[in-house]
Design a protein around this motif. Structure first.
Motif, short mmCIF file in Angstrom:
data_model
loop_
_atom_site.label_atom_id
_atom_site.label_comp_id
_atom_site.label_asym_id
_atom_site.label_seq_id
_atom_site.Cartn_x
_atom_site.Cartn_y
_atom_site.Cartn_z
N GLU A 268 0.84 -1.20 0.00
CA GLU A 268 0.00 0.00 0.00
C GLU A 268 0.87 1.25 0.00
OE1 GLU A 268 -3.06 2.05 3.15
OE2 GLU A 268 -3.25 -0.11 2.81
N LEU B 251 -7.15 -4.38 -0.09
CA LEU B 251 -6.87 -3.78 -1.40
C LEU B 251 -7.83 -2.65 -1.75
CD1 LEU B 251 -6.10 -6.96 -3.57
CD2 LEU B 251 -4.47 -5.30 -2.67
N ASP B 252 -8.85 -2.43 -0.94
CA ASP B 252 -9.85 -1.41 -1.27
C ASP B 252 -9.23 -0.04 -1.45
OD1 ASP B 252 -12.71 -2.78 -0.68
OD2 ASP B 252 -11.24 -3.47 0.78
N VAL C 32 -6.91 0.21 -4.63
CA VAL C 32 -7.70 0.25 -5.87
C VAL C 32 -8.35 1.63 -6.02
CG1 VAL C 32 -9.76 -0.66 -7.00
CG2 VAL C 32 -8.08 -2.23 -6.00
N LYS C 33 -8.85 2.17 -4.93
CA LYS C 33 -9.47 3.50 -4.99
C LYS C 33 -8.45 4.55 -5.42
CE LYS C 33 -12.02 6.90 -2.23
NZ LYS C 33 -11.15 8.03 -2.65
N LEU D 287 -12.14 -12.46 -6.33
CA LEU D 287 -11.34 -11.29 -5.96
C LEU D 287 -11.43 -10.20 -7.02
CD1 LEU D 287 -7.99 -11.14 -4.17
CD2 LEU D 287 -8.17 -9.97 -6.36
N GLN E 116 -14.76 -8.57 -6.45
CA GLN E 116 -14.86 -7.87 -5.17
C GLN E 116 -14.24 -6.48 -5.22
OE1 GLN E 116 -13.22 -10.04 -1.85
NE2 GLN E 116 -13.40 -8.31 -0.44
N TYR E 117 -13.05 -6.40 -5.86
CA TYR E 117 -12.33 -5.14 -5.87
C TYR E 117 -12.48 -4.37 -7.19
CZ TYR E 117 -10.28 -6.87 -1.58
OH TYR E 117 -10.12 -7.34 -0.31
#
Length: 699
Positions: A324, A374-375, A378-379, A444, A447-448
Motif C-alpha cells: 500500500e 486492497l480497497d 484500488v481507490k 477477488l 470484489q475489488y
C-alpha cells in the motif's frame, strides 16, 4: 496424379488431387497464377489427413522413430465424398474418408472471406462398436510442394522456423533442405526423409514457436502454418520422392507420449492449424498472412483496448514486494503521465517468511503489505484516472502455499504428485479446483473491481500427467482446462483486459493469443537485446498484442532511457522501474516518448512490418544495427532504428516503400542525433555512439 477439384479463395488456389484409383486424396495450396501442373514429377499421393491407429501397420522405409506418417491406417481410409458448407462469411470445404471397420475421417479447410489464410482441422468419428485408440492425427497435411519445376528442387528449398528460449524468443532460421538431408534417395520412393520438430509440455513456445514455412527460393513462394494449441505439438517436413509434404498438429505417440481412445459413437477433433501460401519477397510479408488470424476476435476486445493504452507495471519497481505504501508513492509520481493501466504484479499475497515465487496459490491478501486490504489501493489507482490490474498464476502452486499439500487436486505422474523444484500443478479438470479458482480469482476480481488481469505461468508440466489413456492426453486435457477457465473469466467479466504471460513469451501461440488482449513479449525486462526480440516477434504475433517492457533506472543516461523507450514502439508500451527517483530531465525524455507513442499508435495497430539490418549472431553481444519499417494503413510509416556496437559513424540505410513522399512528420531520440535524409527511397541515418536508438514517423 490428377486434379479432383479446384477452388479459388482470395489470391490462393486450393487443389485436391487423387491417384488413378480415386481412393487417396492429397491437398495442394498454390498462389493464384502459379498453378503449373507437375505431372512429370515422381510423387505419390500424400493424404491430406495423416492418422495412425493402434493395431495397424507402422510405416516402412526405416520410418519408425522418425515419423508416424503414411502408416497402414492411411491405406485403409478411402476417399468417400467432398462438399462445401457456407455460413456467414466462412466457406468450409469438407473432405470425408471412410474405413470399412466403421471409422470416418472428416477434414475441414475453412476460409473467411477477405482474408489471406485458412483454418484446418481433422475429426475422427468412431461409428464402430469398439473403442479405437489414436496414436497420431494431423491438423493439416499439404503435399505437392513445390509444383513449379520438373524433377528435384535442388538447392532451391528452405525450411523457415522460429526458435525460442527464455528471454531469447523469436530467432528465425532458414535451413536448406540439403542441410536437413531432405533430398530423396537414389532409389526412387524408398527410405523416408523427415524433419519432425516441436515441443513437449505446457509451454508451447519452449524451443520452437508452433510456426514454420517452406520457401521456394527460385520462385519466391512460401507455404506456412501455425498450430493453435497450448500443449505438445509437432510439425513435419516429409519426403520420399520428388514431392514434398508438410504436416503438423498434436505431438504424436513417439514425439509427445500421446494416445487417445475414441469410444463408439464418439469423435475426436484436433486443434486448428492456420495455413497460407503466397508469392512473396520476404518471410516478414508472408508471416503477416498467418498472424492476420488474430483479427478475427478483434471486435470482441474490451472497448478500452480499441486504442493501445499504456501500461504501468510495478514489478521492476518493487521486485515482488508491492505494498500500500510503495504503490501510493509510485502513483504520486506517474499520475497524469498518460498511463491507462496500473498493474499490481506478483507478491501482493506473500507472507514475510517466503518470497512470492514459492507462495502463490492461497491468494490471501498480505496483511503486512496491505494492512487495509486492497480497497484503498484500488481507490487510489482510480483516483489517478488509471484502471487497476492484478497478477495471478492460476495453474501453479508454490511449495510454501497451503494448497501445495492438497495432493488430491494436483496433477500426478507415475502415481506421485508431479513436482518441480518450487511448484506443483493444479488439476484444471478437477471440479474442486474449478470452484477454488473461481472463488479465489474471479471472486477477488469482482470484489475489488479489477479491470485487468495478468495471467502468469512459470513452469511446464512436461510430457504429461496421469488420469487419462496416455501422459500426452493428460497434458492436453490439462491445457484444455486452462482454456475453459479463462473463458469463464471472460464470461463473468466481459470487459476485463487479460495479459498472457508465461515466464514472458512461452505461450505466444494462436489459441492463447485469441483469449487475451495482449501478451508479455519476453522476460528480458532490462536487456539491451529487447529490440531484437521485439522485432522478431512481429513474425508470430501482431505488435498491437505484444507488450514491450521499458524499465527505467535512476542511473540511466538520457541516451539509455531513449533506447528503452524506442523499444516499446515495436509493440505495446509498458513502463516500470525507478519512477519515484527520476530527475525532471529524465522524465522529460519519458514524456516525449509517450507523446511519440501516441502518435504512432495507429501504425502499430494496423500495418505491415519489414525487418532490416545486420544478421545478429550473438544476442547477448550485439553488433551492427537493426531497422524496422512498419507501413501503416493510414498512409504513415513508422521507422524504428537501433544501433548496437561497432560501425559507428557509418551510414545506416533503410529501404522505404515507393509511395513515401519524403516528409518526416515526427522524430524521437535523446541524443540530438536525429538528423536523417531520404535519398532514392532510402532513409539514411549515421549513429555516433553505441546503443543509440531513434524513431520516425514518415508521410
Amino acid at each position: 496424379m490428377k486434379t479432383q477439384k479446384e477452388y479459388q479463395f482470395g489470391d490462393m488456389l486450393v487443389r485436391y488431387v487423387t491417384d488413378d484409383s480415386g481412393k487417396k486424396m492429397g491437398l495442394m495450396l498454390l498462389p493464384l497464377g502459379m498453378n503449373n501442373e507437375s505431372g512429370a514429377k515422381v510423387q505419390e499421393i500424400d493424404s491430406l489427413a495423416q492418422i495412425k491407429l493402434v493395431g495397424d501397420q507402422y510405416p516402412s522405409a526405416y520410418a519408425q522413430g522418425i515419423t508416424m506418417r503414411n502408416s497402414g491406417t492411411i491405406d485403409r481410409f478411402v476417399f468417400s465424398k467432398q462438399y462445401i458448407e457456407v455460413r456467414d462469411k466462412k466457406t468450409d470445404v469438407i473432405t470425408e474418408f471412410s474405413d470399412e471397420r466403421g471409422y470416418q475421417l472428416r477434414h475441414h479447410l475453412i476460409y473467411l472471406k477477405g482474408t489471406s489464410y485458412f483454418r484446418s482441422y481433422t475429426e475422427l468419428i468412431n461409428n464402430s462398436l469398439e473403442t479405437v485408440t489414436l496414436e497420431m492425427l494431423s491438423s493439416f497435411s499439404l503435399s505437392g510442394i513445390t509444383p513449379f519445376i520438373e524433377g528435384d528442387a535442388y538447392e532451391q528449398m528452405k525450411l523457415c522456423r522460429i526458435r525460442s528460449s527464455w528471454s531469447q524468443e523469436g530467432r528465425l532460421e532458414e535451413i536448406p533442405f540439403e542441410d536437413l538431408q531432405l533430398e530423396p534417395s537414389w532409389a526412387k520412393c524408398h527410405a523416408v526423409r523427415c524433419e519432425r520438430f516441436g515441443q513437449a509440455g505446457s509451454m508451447p513456445v519452449n524451443k520452437f514457436f508452433p510456426f514454420a514455412a517452406i520457401k521456394d527460393c527460385a520462385n519466391k513462394v512460401y507455404w506456412g502454418a501455425m498450430i493453435a494449441h497450448g500443449g505438445s505439438w509437432q510439425m513435419e517436413v516429409y519426403r520420399k520422392d520428388e514431392g514434398i509434404a508438410f504436416s503438423g498438429g498434436l505431438a504424436d505417440r513417439e514425439f509427445g507420449h500421446w494416445m487417445k481412445q475414441v469410444l463408439p459413437s464418439e469423435s475426436f477433433i484436433t486443434p486448428e492449424a492456420i495455413l497460407s501460401v503466397a508469392h512473396m519477397d520476404s518471410i516478414d510479408e508472408f508471416s503477416s498472412r498467418l498472424t492476420e488470424a488474430e483479427d478475427e476476435n478483434e471486435l470482441e476486445e474490451p472497448m478500452i483496448e480499441r486504442d493501445l493504452p499504456i501500461i504501468f507495471n510495478e514489478y521492476c519497481t518493487t521486485w515482488g514486494n508491492p505494498s500500500e505504501k510503495n504503490i501510493k508513492e509510485i502513483l504520486s509520481k506517474i499520475k497524469g503521465k498518460g498511463f491507462t493501466y496500473f498493474v499490481i504484479d506478483c507478491g501482493w499475497f506473500k507472507s514475510p517468511e517466503y518470497p512470492w515465487d514459492t507462495s502463490m496459490g492461497d491468494y490471501e491478501i498480505s496483511k503486512e503489505l496491505f494492512p487495509n486490504g486492497l480497497d484503498q489501493v484500488v481507490k487510489e489507482i482510480r483516483d489517478c484516472d488509471m484502471h487497476p490490474g492484478i497478477w495471478f498464476e492460476i495453474e501453479n502452486v508454490g511449495k510454501n502455499a497451503k494448497v501445495f499439500q492438497e495432493t488430491d487436486h494436483l496433477l500426478q505422474r507415475d502415481g506421485t504428485v508431479l513436482s518441480t523444484q518450487d511448484r506443483r500443478f493444479f488439476d484444471m479438470q478437477d471440479p474442486w479446483v474449478k470452484e477454488y479458482l473461481s472463488r479465489k480469482v474471479i471472486g477477488l476480481l469482482k470484489q475489488y473491481g479489477f479491470e485487468y488481469m495478468k495471467v502468469d505461468y512459470n513452469d511446464t508440466i512436461g510430457l504429461g500427467c496421469d488420469g487419462y489413456e496416455s501422459l500426452g492426453e493428460g497434458l492436453r486435457k490439462s491445457v484444455e482446462g486452462t482454456y475453459d477457465f479463462m473463458k469463464m473469466v471472460k464470461e463473468e467479466l466481459p470487459e476485463i483486459v487479460l495479459e498472457n504471460c508465461a515466464s514472458g513469451g512461452h505461450r505466444l501461440e494462436p489459441l492463447f493469443m485469441s483469449l487475451f488482449s495482449m501478451a508479455s513479449f519476453s522476460d528480458a525486462h532490462e536487456c539491451k537485446e529487447i529490440p531484437v526480440i521485439a522485432a522478431n516477434l512481429h513474425r508470430v504475433i501482431q505488435p498491437r498484442k505484444s507488450q514491450i517492457w521499458c524499465v527505467i533506472r535512476k542511473d540511466d543516461s538520457l541516451k539509455r532511457i531513449a533506447y528503452s523507450i524506442v523499444n516499446t514502439f515495436l509493440g505495446r508500451m509498458c513502463i516500470s522501474g525507478d519512477v519515484t527517483e527520476l530527475s525532471a530531465e529524465q522524465w522529460k525524455v519519458i514524456d516525449n516518448g509517450i507523446a511519440f507513442y501516441k502518435q504512432a499508435e495507429e501504425i502499430i495497430r494496423k500495418g505491415q512490418s519489414y525487418l532490416y539490418g545486420t544478421k545478429i549472431k550473438s544476442i547477448r553481444h550485439l553488433s551492427g544495427w537493426q531497422g524496422v519499417v512498419r507501413v501503416g494503413t493510414n498512409q504513415k510509416i513508422l521507422v524504428v532504428l537501433h544501433h548496437f556496437e561497432k560501425n559507428q559513424n557509418q551510414a545506416i540505410k533503410v529501404p522505404l516503400p515507393e509511395q513515401v513522399s519524403g516528409r518526416i512528420l515526427s522524430a524521437f531520440s535523446a541524443t540530438g542525433n536525429d538528423q536523417v535524409t531520404i535519398q532514392k527511397k532510402e532513409l539514411v541515418w549515421t549513429p555516433k555512439e553505441d546503443y543509440e536508438a531513434i524513431a520516425f514517423i514518415v508521410k
